[in-house]
Design a protein around this motif. Structure first.
Motif, PDB file in Angstrom:
ATOM      1  N   HIS A  46       0.822  -1.213   0.000  1.00 30.18           N
ATOM      2  CA  HIS A  46       0.000   0.000   0.000  1.00 30.18           C
ATOM      3  C   HIS A  46       0.857   1.265   0.000  1.00 30.18           C
ATOM      4  O   HIS A  46       0.571   2.236  -0.685  1.00 30.18           O
ATOM      5  CB  HIS A  46      -0.929  -0.018   1.212  1.00 30.18           C
ATOM      6  N   ASN A 155      -5.834  -7.961  15.559  1.00 28.13           N
ATOM      7  CA  ASN A 155      -5.215  -6.663  15.286  1.00 28.13           C
ATOM      8  C   ASN A 155      -4.800  -6.592  13.810  1.00 28.13           C
ATOM      9  O   ASN A 155      -5.107  -5.628  13.099  1.00 28.13           O
ATOM     10  CB  ASN A 155      -3.990  -6.549  16.211  1.00 28.13           C
ATOM     11  N   ARG A 157      -5.832  -8.575  11.393  1.00 24.81           N
ATOM     12  CA  ARG A 157      -7.011  -8.730  10.543  1.00 24.81           C
ATOM     13  C   ARG A 157      -7.677  -7.376  10.314  1.00 24.81           C
ATOM     14  O   ARG A 157      -8.148  -7.079   9.215  1.00 24.81           O
ATOM     15  CB  ARG A 157      -8.013  -9.697  11.184  1.00 24.81           C
ATOM     16  N   GLY A 158      -7.682  -6.540  11.342  1.00 22.44           N
ATOM     17  CA  GLY A 158      -8.206  -5.184  11.179  1.00 22.44           C
ATOM     18  C   GLY A 158      -7.429  -4.435  10.108  1.00 22.44           C
ATOM     19  O   GLY A 158      -7.999  -3.709   9.290  1.00 22.44           O
ATOM     20  N   GLN A 159      -6.106  -4.619  10.109  1.00 25.95           N
ATOM     21  CA  GLN A 159      -5.269  -3.959   9.096  1.00 25.95           C
ATOM     22  C   GLN A 159      -5.503  -4.585   7.723  1.00 25.95           C
ATOM     23  O   GLN A 159      -5.542  -3.882   6.704  1.00 25.95           O
ATOM     24  CB  GLN A 159      -3.804  -4.054   9.517  1.00 25.95           C
ATOM     25  N   ARG A 161      -8.250  -5.902   6.589  1.00 22.63           N
ATOM     26  CA  ARG A 161      -9.509  -5.385   6.047  1.00 22.63           C
ATOM     27  C   ARG A 161      -9.316  -3.982   5.470  1.00 22.63           C
ATOM     28  O   ARG A 161      -9.838  -3.657   4.419  1.00 22.63           O
ATOM     29  CB  ARG A 161     -10.584  -5.331   7.144  1.00 22.63           C
ATOM     30  N   TRP A 162      -8.558  -3.174   6.207  1.00 26.25           N
ATOM     31  CA  TRP A 162      -8.293  -1.804   5.768  1.00 26.25           C
ATOM     32  C   TRP A 162      -7.535  -1.824   4.453  1.00 26.25           C
ATOM     33  O   TRP A 162      -7.870  -1.108   3.500  1.00 26.25           O
ATOM     34  CB  TRP A 162      -7.486  -1.087   6.856  1.00 26.25           C
ATOM     35  N   LEU A 163      -6.483  -2.647   4.379  1.00 27.62           N
ATOM     36  CA  LEU A 163      -5.656  -2.718   3.167  1.00 27.62           C
ATOM     37  C   LEU A 163      -6.452  -3.297   1.997  1.00 27.62           C
ATOM     38  O   LEU A 163      -6.348  -2.831   0.874  1.00 27.62           O
ATOM     39  CB  LEU A 163      -4.415  -3.590   3.435  1.00 27.62           C
ATOM     40  N   ALA A 165      -9.591  -3.108   1.395  1.00 26.81           N
ATOM     41  CA  ALA A 165     -10.557  -2.123   0.874  1.00 26.81           C
ATOM     42  C   ALA A 165      -9.876  -1.101  -0.026  1.00 26.81           C
ATOM     43  O   ALA A 165     -10.549  -0.353  -0.729  1.00 26.81           O
ATOM     44  CB  ALA A 165     -11.251  -1.421   2.038  1.00 26.81           C
ATOM     45  N   ARG A 166      -8.528  -1.063   0.004  1.00 25.81           N
ATOM     46  CA  ARG A 166      -7.793  -0.077  -0.792  1.00 25.81           C
ATOM     47  C   ARG A 166      -6.885  -0.714  -1.829  1.00 25.81           C
ATOM     48  O   ARG A 166      -5.998  -0.048  -2.373  1.00 25.81           O
ATOM     49  CB  ARG A 166      -6.976   0.811   0.155  1.00 25.81           C
TER      50      ARG A 166
END
Lengths: 168, 168
Positions: A46, A155, A157-159, A161-163, A165-166
């Motif tokens: 990213h 923790n 997995r939260g990142q 999901r964020w990555l 989506a982008r």
């Protein structure tokens, strides 16, 4: 009906069973978060300081192997284990350089094989073991250690999901 | 010596105590992740689709209040509660528009007051309650629900750490 329960599980002592239910649930959500990703997506960076989703999956498995040693084998990783795992454990530059070119199944197999070892070892232990101080780190117990394995996974997995989506 | 243990806690039945130890540990790591952030940093938007760190903190408290209703009060949120909480619960555009201008203490107070309600209610309940099906959602039990509150917090703490490392 959506069914999610934390309960004792057959094959484990009660508190270990509840913990396994948490580990399983966390893993299920990780696998859902990466479902269908291609090799290029798993290798996508990213920004210059990010970790790839592939490297985060490798990290999740490596952390679990680390806590297997500390809690089940009651020892620190050997020099060769440290060398083998450190790109995945520490991420950063080495992770970006060394963890790439794998398809999703590679990471899933790594996670699955690692988890099988965890569950087999937990099935042989009991709740008294789970909450006793760790021999090599008496400030910790195995219950915290394995909760922490789930927590570190969630923790990241939260990142993921964020990555995801982008992704381009 | 670093001390982290998951164990039964005084004032709670044993399994509830272990769960409170997990909730407390997760919260400690969230507070550490935002320590010292200014109002401008809490309101900073990384990109057009991101949530601010402030909004993620408001979300963590709102999710906890939602599960208080479901597990303790055994009801869905009322129309006015839904209206009051939905920017924080759903995040996205409304979250970006409506949650801003607060300093860190505002979010910390919201989290602390919410947690006090949770702990007081858990102290009055027992392990049989914790693992029984929820009256208004029988596919779930309170143990999963409260694990999920910690899990959602940890997921967003992972994002908070990522965002914080990229603040201007």
């Amino acid at each position: 009906m959506t069914t999610h329960r934390i309960l004792p599980l057959p094959g484990y002592t009660p508190t270990i069973g509840r913990l396994v239910a948490m580990l399983d649930y966390a893993r299920e959500t990780t696998l859902a978060a990466v479902n269908g990703l291609t090799r290029a997506q798993l290798d996508h960076l990213h920004d210059a300081r990010s970790n790839t989703i592939g490297a985060l999956l490798a990290h999740i498995a490596a952390v679990e192997r680390g806590y297997q040693l500390v809690t089940f084998d009651e020892r620190e990783p050997s020099v060769s284990e440290t060398a083998e795992w450190s790109a995945a454990l520490k991420l950063g530059d080495r992770g970006r350089r060394e963890i790439q070119g794998h398809d999703l199944q590679f990471y899933i197999d790594d996670l699955r094989r690692t988890r099988e070892v965890t569950l087999a070892a937990l099935a042989q232990r009991d709740d008294a073991w789970l909450e006793a101080p760790l021999r090599i780190a008496p400030g910790l117990n195995a219950h915290w250690s394995w909760f922490h394995v789930a927590e570190d996974e969630i923790n990241h997995r939260g990142q993921i999901r964020w990555l995801r989506a982008r992704l381009p």
